[in-house]
Enzyme design. Structure first.
Site, PDB file in Angstrom:
ATOM      1  N   ARG A   1      -4.781   4.621   6.566  1.00 51.78           N
ATOM      2  CA  ARG A   1      -4.947   4.158   5.034  1.00 51.78           C
ATOM      3  C   ARG A   1      -6.053   5.033   4.586  1.00 51.78           C
ATOM      4  NH1 ARG A   1      -4.302  -1.158   3.345  1.00 51.78           N
ATOM      5  NH2 ARG A   1      -5.447  -0.299   1.522  1.00 51.78           N
TER       6      ARG A   1
ATOM      7  N   TYR B   1       0.326  -4.017  11.030  1.00 51.42           N
ATOM      8  CA  TYR B   1       1.401  -5.105  10.988  1.00 51.42           C
ATOM      9  C   TYR B   1       1.680  -5.655  12.344  1.00 51.42           C
ATOM     10  CZ  TYR B   1       2.226  -3.657   5.914  1.00 51.42           C
ATOM     11  OH  TYR B   1       2.201  -3.320   4.666  1.00 51.42           O
TER      12      TYR B   1
ATOM     13  N   ASP C   1       0.929  -1.382  -0.004  1.00 54.81           N
ATOM     14  CA  ASP C   1      -0.146  -0.101   0.199  1.00 54.81           C
ATOM     15  C   ASP C   1       0.846   1.279  -0.250  1.00 54.81           C
ATOM     16  OD1 ASP C   1       1.074  -0.133   2.436  1.00 54.81           O
ATOM     17  OD2 ASP C   1      -0.818  -0.055   3.496  1.00 54.81           O
TER      18      ASP C   1
ATOM     19  N   PRO D   1       8.025  -6.268   5.033  1.00 58.28           N
ATOM     20  CA  PRO D   1       6.903  -5.136   4.481  1.00 58.28           C
ATOM     21  C   PRO D   1       7.042  -4.076   5.442  1.00 58.28           C
ATOM     22  CG  PRO D   1       5.423  -6.457   5.733  1.00 58.28           C
ATOM     23  CD  PRO D   1       7.275  -7.216   5.651  1.00 58.28           C
TER      24      PRO D   1
HETATM   25  P1  FAD Z   1       3.413  -9.577  -7.562  1.00 60.55           P
HETATM   26  O1  FAD Z   1       2.604  -8.401  -7.285  1.00 60.55           O
HETATM   27  O2  FAD Z   1       3.483 -10.715  -6.852  1.00 60.55           O
HETATM   28  O3  FAD Z   1       2.781  -9.813  -9.065  1.00 60.55           O
HETATM   29  C1  FAD Z   1       3.131 -11.303  -9.554  1.00 60.55           C
HETATM   30  C2  FAD Z   1       2.012 -11.217 -10.695  1.00 60.55           C
HETATM   31  O4  FAD Z   1       2.293 -12.473 -11.480  1.00 60.55           O
HETATM   32  C3  FAD Z   1       0.807 -11.663 -10.165  1.00 60.55           C
HETATM   33  O5  FAD Z   1      -0.464 -11.179 -10.607  1.00 60.55           O
HETATM   34  C4  FAD Z   1       0.504 -13.034 -10.351  1.00 60.55           C
HETATM   35  O6  FAD Z   1      -0.705 -13.723 -10.488  1.00 60.55           O
HETATM   36  C5  FAD Z   1       1.414 -13.215 -11.585  1.00 60.55           C
HETATM   37  N1  FAD Z   1       1.831 -14.630 -11.723  1.00 60.55           N
HETATM   38  C6  FAD Z   1       2.709 -15.559 -10.977  1.00 60.55           C
HETATM   39  N2  FAD Z   1       3.162 -16.388 -11.270  1.00 60.55           N
HETATM   40  C7  FAD Z   1       2.737 -16.808 -12.655  1.00 60.55           C
HETATM   41  C8  FAD Z   1       2.913 -17.591 -13.563  1.00 60.55           C
HETATM   42  N3  FAD Z   1       3.637 -18.641 -13.341  1.00 60.55           N
HETATM   43  N4  FAD Z   1       2.296 -17.318 -15.054  1.00 60.55           N
HETATM   44  C9  FAD Z   1       1.670 -16.005 -15.040  1.00 60.55           C
HETATM   45  N5  FAD Z   1       1.569 -15.118 -14.157  1.00 60.55           N
HETATM   46  C10 FAD Z   1       2.032 -15.403 -12.859  1.00 60.55           C
HETATM   47  N6  FAD Z   1       4.090  -5.270   0.488  1.00 60.55           N
HETATM   48  C11 FAD Z   1       4.026  -4.282   1.173  1.00 60.55           C
HETATM   49  O7  FAD Z   1       4.821  -3.420   1.111  1.00 60.55           O
HETATM   50  N7  FAD Z   1       3.202  -4.249   2.240  1.00 60.55           N
HETATM   51  C12 FAD Z   1       2.375  -5.473   2.439  1.00 60.55           C
HETATM   52  O8  FAD Z   1       1.459  -5.428   3.516  1.00 60.55           O
HETATM   53  C13 FAD Z   1       2.358  -6.492   1.448  1.00 60.55           C
HETATM   54  N8  FAD Z   1       1.467  -7.521   1.795  1.00 60.55           N
HETATM   55  C14 FAD Z   1       1.546  -8.311   0.879  1.00 60.55           C
HETATM   56  C15 FAD Z   1       0.816  -9.602   1.059  1.00 60.55           C
HETATM   57  C16 FAD Z   1       0.950 -10.709   0.250  1.00 60.55           C
HETATM   58  C17 FAD Z   1       0.069 -11.614   0.230  1.00 60.55           C
HETATM   59  C18 FAD Z   1       1.730 -10.663  -0.992  1.00 60.55           C
HETATM   60  C19 FAD Z   1       1.738 -11.776  -1.774  1.00 60.55           C
HETATM   61  C20 FAD Z   1       2.580  -9.483  -0.844  1.00 60.55           C
HETATM   62  C21 FAD Z   1       2.663  -8.613  -0.125  1.00 60.55           C
HETATM   63  N9  FAD Z   1       3.306  -7.520  -0.200  1.00 60.55           N
HETATM   64  C22 FAD Z   1       3.587  -6.549   0.500  1.00 60.55           C
HETATM   65  C23 FAD Z   1       4.350  -7.500  -1.039  1.00 60.55           C
HETATM   66  C24 FAD Z   1       4.274  -6.747  -2.534  1.00 60.55           C
HETATM   67  O9  FAD Z   1       2.775  -7.026  -2.839  1.00 60.55           O
HETATM   68  C25 FAD Z   1       5.067  -6.943  -3.559  1.00 60.55           C
HETATM   69  O10 FAD Z   1       6.245  -6.731  -3.222  1.00 60.55           O
HETATM   70  C26 FAD Z   1       4.753  -6.423  -4.872  1.00 60.55           C
HETATM   71  O11 FAD Z   1       3.476  -6.810  -5.274  1.00 60.55           O
HETATM   72  C27 FAD Z   1       5.841  -7.058  -5.904  1.00 60.55           C
HETATM   73  O12 FAD Z   1       5.188  -6.802  -6.999  1.00 60.55           O
HETATM   74  P2  FAD Z   1       5.544  -7.741  -8.433  1.00 60.55           P
HETATM   75  O13 FAD Z   1       4.932  -7.312  -9.465  1.00 60.55           O
HETATM   76  O14 FAD Z   1       6.951  -8.096  -8.438  1.00 60.55           O
HETATM   77  O15 FAD Z   1       4.883  -8.958  -7.965  1.00 60.55           O
END
Ligand code: FAD
Length: 677
Positions: free
Chosen positions: A284, A292, A50, A367
């Site tokens: 928020r 957290y 967030d 986080p």
């Molecule tokens: P992600 O946001 O994980 O996006 C990856 C995308 O790839 C997803 O849409 C997924 O569906 C897709 N995907 C995965 N595998 C495949 C595949 N094999 N084929 C096709 N698509 C695929 N960060 C904070 O700062 N504060 C928080 O409170 C916090 N809470 C979180 C809670 C959860 C449950 C999670 C999972 C993460 C949290 N994070 C938090 C971390 C933050 O969300 C991530 O650091 C951030 O989203 C990273 O972005 P990204 O695009 O690298 O990966």
């Protein structure tokens, strides 16, 4: 059976989280034929990350949608530090600003990930026909390394499988919330299905979908970016590993509308209780507050914490203990999750500079400092323009090595920061100076203040490379080889004159101060002029143009830049003045003392269709309504003599020189720019 259909694409992005969407946004701006696929049938709607750091807001502004986040988000201005008094009762011990005053025109804000992803999707749609293809799962990746250096080749072959709606919609386990009386029977969204406490379902999905014999297709790609999160399928396919450790901590996250008598509930708070642990409070949007809480992976008897026990009630109970004697409860819970923290960095960020990894796919951490989403987006903000410039034949492939050298170092710094930060956030407060196991609150405050600079994203300082002309060791790619060795020879090294602009650091992002348009007196933050459209910029600090000698210097500069033989002219000859390298001028004379049309044409080019370009020359002067930006003073540039600054398409500073140093600037561009004639 007929073979699956085959198609070609310039860039294939796997994963449409923040990192994937940022990459697609660059491609939408640079006209790159792109596909972006995600295995999930829907985007994130609430919860998850967030915090938006001020550098991220600057980046979103460069794509023209920071205002949407700025307007909808909750702004965090102050951090309150709470810890126990002599009787062990918590009390506020300090307040500090949330964002260090003066480092950016933005401050940290909070808005849930789903909304931010929405802004990206709208922006991509507005600028291109790229659409996220949901329910699409890559199931095989082949890479032909022999074609990696052939610019026009498609060395990547991926088989994609189209999932059914059911396969693309993960099951949400609502059992731990359904029994919650506080929720009046309505179950809040939970993020457990995306959490790493739940097993990754990619292999299962591939198996099931194969058995269903759903439709498949073959995609041949020039470049691929794996933005598929912490379990990254792409990373596993190319055999790269993550280095580091899984920590002993599980984080519980709860988004509620709190009912409480805690006085600082609308401030960001770090609360350390005497014996019940610590909590972070993040106020928020929409009256929500995020709590957290860190839970150790083992219970008191040494057994592992059962996943099923983690739920909103457990998180709330911990919060109530920490915040005692204040009361805390809720009627509405928006989302909750729990996840275990690994502090890890990928061994490699790219395979032959053709298949790249970004975001959680190459770094995971806690986080606490709100970095996950920000650093992930900033990875692909660094990478997107580089791939697009190579595909558009503006730059040579040498620039692609700088993705790993620049971003892996940031990821390593982030993990080191997270280590330090974890200890401070989770430890119990020291009882007195002799209590060595406890955390000194003085140390905590000082770390918070220092950490804020790092966490803002403003402190990122890229090392010397083919696109950063500064002194110091050439940046390493991570495998020990210097970046320039692939992009050019060391003898051809260029080093900018850092001392000409004390407030502009080569390797760091160009800071922003107010300047006025010479033609219409409108004030602009200078960064607003550095849009993310793939262009390089030469910023001409023209100095005091009332001075005859300075005027002559500017005229000579104009003549030198306008020579048809310069790289600047040859690059821009493809699509018109300023199309590849844009020239922006800021002078320091009074606005009314200078006439725009007296400046050489190169600074405000003329076109048959649209006349003079009135949006290229600016002045550091007093505005009618918004004060004086004092840009020269803030940028540390001599107001009489000025200087030249080269800025990359992502706003990072590449080179600084004198107005006479056009030859040196040409040499800098010549290391990686491809002139058309
Ligand atoms: P992600 O946001 O994980 O996006 C990856 C995308 O790839 C997803 O849409 C997924 O569906 C897709 N995907 C995965 N595998 C495949 C595949 N094999 N084929 C096709 N698509 C695929 N960060 C904070 O700062 N504060 C928080 O409170 C916090 N809470 C979180 C809670 C959860 C449950 C999670 C999972 C993460 C949290 N994070 C938090 C971390 C933050 O969300 C991530 O650091 C951030 O989203 C990273 O972005 P990204 O695009 O690298 O990966």
């Amino acid at each position: 059976m007929a073979p699956p259909p085959t198609s070609e694409v310039d860039c294939l992005i796997v994963g449409a989280g923040p990192a994937g969407l940022m990459a697609a946004t660059w491609m939408s701006r640079c006209g790159i034929k792109t596909r972006i696929v995600d295995k999930r049938g829907t985007k994130v709607f609430n919860g998850q990350a967030d915090g938006l750091q001020c550098r991220t807001l600057e980046i979103l502004d460069s794509f023209d949608f920071a205002h949407r986040a700025w307007r909808e988000s909750n702004h965090m201005l102050e951090i309150c530090l709470w810890n126990p008094n002599d009787q062990g009762v918590i009390r506020r011990s300090d307040r500090i600003p949330d964002t260090i005053p003066g480092i950016s025109r933005y401050q940290q804000v909070v808005l849930h990930q789903g909304r931010i992803e929405r802004f990206f999707l709208d922006s991509i749609k507005e600028h291109s026909n790229i659409e996220v293809e949901r329910g699409v799962l890559p199931e095989r990746l082949e890479f032909d390394a022999s074609k990696a250096e052939d610019e026009d080749a498609y060395p990547i072959t991926v088989r994609l499988r189209h999932l059914t709606d059911e396969e693309a919609t993960p099951h949400q386990d609502l059992s731990s919330t359904a029994t919650n009386p506080a929720l009046n029977g309505s179950a809040p969204q939970n993020g457990m299905f995306r959490s790493n406490l739940a097993a990754d379902d990619t292999e299962d999905l591939i198996r099931k979908a194969r058995a269903e014999a759903g439709s498949t297709e073959i995609v041949k790609a020039k470049y691929m970016i794996g933005c598929d999160g912490a379990h990254s399928w792409t990373r596993r396919q190319i055999g790269f590993t993550m280095e580091g450790e899984q920590t002993d901590y599980i984080w519980g996250v709860l988004d509620i509308i709190p009912i409480t008598n805690f006085p600082d509930i609308r401030m960001r708070c770090a609360i350390h209780s005497a014996n019940s642990g610590s909590i972070m409070v993040i106020p928020r949007e929409n009256k929500l507050v995020r709590l957290y809480i860190q839970i150790t992976t083992t219970e008191k008897d040494g057994n592992p914490v059962e996943r099923a026990k983690i739920g909103p009630q457990m998180i709330l109970k911990s919060a109530q203990k920490i915040m005692h004697p204040y009361q805390l409860t809720y009627e509405y819970c928006d989302w909750w999750t729990a996840y275990q923290i690994g502090q890890r960095v990928g061994s490699n960020f790219s395979l032959n500079e053709r298949v790249f990894l970004a975001g959680d796919a190459v770094h995971t951490h806690s986080p606490k400092a709100g970095q996950g989403m920000n650093v992930s987006m900033q990875d692909t903000f660094n990478l997107g323009w580089k791939i697009a410039s190579v595909l558009n034949k503006i730059c040579t492939r040498s620039i692609l090595k700088t993705y790993q050298s620049e971003r892996r170092r940031v990821a390593q710094d982030l993990i080191a920061f997270d280590h330090r930060w974890s200890r401070l956030c989770s430890g119990r407060p020291a009882k007195d100076v002799m209590d060595e196991e406890g955390i000194s609150m003085k140390e905590f405050k000082s770390a918070f203040e220092k950490g804020n600079m790092f966490a803002s994203g403003i402190a990122v300082d890229y090392g010397a490379s083919v696109v950063v002309a500064k002194a110091g060791d050439l940046a390493e790619q991570g495998d020990g080889t210097a970046v320039e060795s692939a992009g050019g020879d060391h003898k051809n090294r260029v080093v900018g004159k850092q001392d000409l602009a004390g407030g502009i650091q080569i390797g760091m992002r160009m800071p922003s101060f107010q300047v006025l348009n010479q033609a219409d007196a409108r004030p602009w933050q200078f960064q607003e002029l550095l849009k993310s459209n793939g262009r390089w910029r030469v910023v001409v600090f023209a100095g005091d143009l009332r001075d005859a000698e300075q005027w002559a210097r500017l005229t000579s500069l104009g003549e030198a830049l306008a020579q048809p033989s310069t790289l600047l002219s040859r690059c821009n000859s493809r699509a018109g003045p300023n199309s590849v390298i844009e020239v922006l001028t800021i002078h320091s004379a009074p606005r009314t003392a200078i006439a725009l049309l007296h400046l050489p044409d190169i600074f405000h080019p003329f076109s048959e269709r649209e006349g003079w370009d009135y949006w290229k020359v600016f002045v550091d002067d007093l505005s009618y309504h918004e004060g004086h930006g004092h840009a020269y003073q803030n940028y540390g540039v001599d107001p009489l003599k000025g200087c030249l600054v080269v800025v990359r398409p992502d706003q990072y500073v590449s080179w600084i020189g004198e107005l006479e140093d056009v030859g040196e600037m040409e040499r800098f561009f010549g290391r990686f720019m491809r002139a058309s004639a």
